[in-house]
Design a protein around this motif. Structure first.
Motif, PDB file in Angstrom:
ATOM      1  N   ARG A  89      35.080  43.819  48.147  1.00 31.61           N
ATOM      2  CA  ARG A  89      34.688  43.795  46.742  1.00 31.61           C
ATOM      3  C   ARG A  89      35.916  43.672  45.834  1.00 31.61           C
ATOM      4  O   ARG A  89      35.913  42.915  44.863  1.00 31.61           O
ATOM      5  CB  ARG A  89      33.887  45.048  46.391  1.00 31.61           C
ATOM      6  CG  ARG A  89      33.402  45.076  44.942  1.00 31.61           C
ATOM      7  CD  ARG A  89      32.642  46.359  44.653  1.00 31.61           C
ATOM      8  NE  ARG A  89      31.399  46.417  45.400  1.00 31.61           N
ATOM      9  CZ  ARG A  89      30.256  45.844  44.994  1.00 31.61           C
ATOM     10  NH1 ARG A  89      30.234  45.135  43.879  1.00 31.61           N
ATOM     11  NH2 ARG A  89      29.168  45.966  45.716  1.00 31.61           N
ATOM     12  N   GLN A  90      36.970  44.402  46.168  1.00 30.36           N
ATOM     13  CA  GLN A  90      38.183  44.325  45.362  1.00 30.36           C
ATOM     14  C   GLN A  90      38.788  42.927  45.404  1.00 30.36           C
ATOM     15  O   GLN A  90      39.314  42.441  44.400  1.00 30.36           O
ATOM     16  CB  GLN A  90      39.196  45.362  45.852  1.00 30.36           C
ATOM     17  CG  GLN A  90      38.830  46.794  45.519  1.00 30.36           C
ATOM     18  CD  GLN A  90      39.752  47.807  46.169  1.00 30.36           C
ATOM     19  OE1 GLN A  90      40.318  47.546  47.250  1.00 30.36           O
ATOM     20  NE2 GLN A  90      39.926  48.955  45.540  1.00 30.36           N
ATOM     21  N   GLU A  93      36.643  40.720  43.129  1.00 29.56           N
ATOM     22  CA  GLU A  93      36.865  41.062  41.729  1.00 29.56           C
ATOM     23  C   GLU A  93      38.243  40.599  41.261  1.00 29.56           C
ATOM     24  O   GLU A  93      38.406  40.174  40.115  1.00 29.56           O
ATOM     25  CB  GLU A  93      36.691  42.559  41.524  1.00 29.56           C
ATOM     26  CG  GLU A  93      35.242  43.027  41.673  1.00 29.56           C
ATOM     27  CD  GLU A  93      35.095  44.531  41.551  1.00 29.56           C
ATOM     28  OE1 GLU A  93      36.145  45.231  41.566  1.00 29.56           O
ATOM     29  OE2 GLU A  93      33.948  45.007  41.449  1.00 29.56           O
ATOM     30  N   SER A  94      39.244  40.673  42.146  1.00 25.29           N
ATOM     31  CA  SER A  94      40.584  40.213  41.773  1.00 25.29           C
ATOM     32  C   SER A  94      40.619  38.703  41.557  1.00 25.29           C
ATOM     33  O   SER A  94      41.495  38.198  40.847  1.00 25.29           O
ATOM     34  CB  SER A  94      41.601  40.602  42.854  1.00 25.29           C
ATOM     35  OG  SER A  94      41.424  39.816  44.030  1.00 25.29           O
ATOM     36  N   THR A  97      35.498  36.812  40.619  1.00 23.86           N
ATOM     37  CA  THR A  97      34.191  36.404  41.133  1.00 23.86           C
ATOM     38  C   THR A  97      33.150  37.467  40.798  1.00 23.86           C
ATOM     39  O   THR A  97      33.411  38.664  40.915  1.00 23.86           O
ATOM     40  CB  THR A  97      34.257  36.208  42.661  1.00 23.86           C
ATOM     41  OG1 THR A  97      35.256  35.239  42.953  1.00 23.86           O
ATOM     42  CG2 THR A  97      32.925  35.730  43.213  1.00 23.86           C
ATOM     43  N   SER A  98      31.986  37.032  40.406  1.00 19.45           N
ATOM     44  CA  SER A  98      30.918  37.955  40.037  1.00 19.45           C
ATOM     45  C   SER A  98      30.540  38.845  41.210  1.00 19.45           C
ATOM     46  O   SER A  98      30.506  38.418  42.369  1.00 19.45           O
ATOM     47  CB  SER A  98      29.690  37.167  39.568  1.00 19.45           C
ATOM     48  OG  SER A  98      28.581  38.020  39.420  1.00 19.45           O
ATOM     49  N   ALA A  99      30.239  40.111  40.899  1.00 17.23           N
ATOM     50  CA  ALA A  99      29.800  41.043  41.937  1.00 17.23           C
ATOM     51  C   ALA A  99      28.479  40.602  42.548  1.00 17.23           C
ATOM     52  O   ALA A  99      28.107  41.069  43.632  1.00 17.23           O
ATOM     53  CB  ALA A  99      29.659  42.446  41.356  1.00 17.23           C
TER      54      ALA A  99
END
Length: 226
Positions: A89-90, A93-94, A97-99
């Motif tokens: 996920r990190q 997000e870095s 990109t959408s969750a």
């Protein structure tokens, strides 16, 4: 007759004993020959030369390849800018990109330190029609007991425009491209388990080396995570 029987029996025993001893000698000779042959093969095995660069150094990729010299990315150079450990996920997000795209990850997307993100700068000079195959790149830890492969699901989510390139890309003439490559170690599901049982395993350590090519010499960039 009794003595004759005992004599024959003794001779038979001696014959069996001699045959057994001979068999043991033969087995020992076969093992000895095998050991000698293994030693000869080990002594004559090809020794692949290695070349190591440090993070921040520019590496000429023009002659490097994994399987055939026609794969050599003529005109390309690479520089490792940095590396860090994070969760899937990190990583997404870095990359901004959408969750909502987290479903492309495998297993526990919150598992810390299961993604090794390697940031690299690739540059191309000239007009050769070649490209970079990051799908062939591997990361090896200092303990040298495993290797990490590029994670196509995470990479395609971060770079959707490269989703059909199968872990490869080409640059236009005289240009550069900074890319964050996710490396992971994915454990396959056990027998009769569903595909969802696949998961990314934690990555241990802080010192690694990035393999850029196997020939004509095995070329690495040595680096540490931040």
């Amino acid at each position: 007759m009794g003595r004759s029987f005992v004599s024959k029996l003794g001779g038979l025993c001696r014959t069996k004993r001699a045959w057994k001893n001979g068999l043991l000698v033969l087995v020992a000779m076969v093992l000895l020959v095998g050991c000698i042959r293994i030693a000869e093969v080990n002594a004559d095995r090809a020794s692949v030369p290695e070349k190591h660069f440090d993070a921040g150094e520019t590496v000429d990729l023009g002659a490097l390849y994994f399987h055939s010299d026609i794969e050599a990315p003529v005109g390309y150079t690479a520089k490792l800018i940095g590396a860090s450990l994070m969760s899937p996920r990190q990583y997404l997000e870095s990359m901004g990109t959408s969750a909502d795209k987290i479903e492309v990850t495998v297993g526990d997307d919150e598992l810390p330190q299961s993604v090794l993100c390697v940031r690299a700068l690739f540059e191309k000079q000239g007009s050769a029609e070649t490209g970079i195959q990051i799908a062939s790149y591997k990361v090896v830890p200092d303990r040298n007991d495993v290797y990490y492969s590029y994670d196509k699901d995470l990479f395609f989510a971060a770079y959707p425009s490269l989703g059909e390139m199968m872990g490869a890309f080409a640059l236009v003439d005289d240009s550069s491209f900074e890319v964050s490559i996710p490396f992971t170690w994915i454990a396959n599901p056990e027998y009769l388990q569903s595909y969802e049982e696949e998961r990314r395993l934690p990555i241990e350590g802080s010192r690694f080396r990035l393999l850029l090519g196997n020939a004509p010499e095995r070329t690495f960039i040595d680096f540490e995570t931040s």
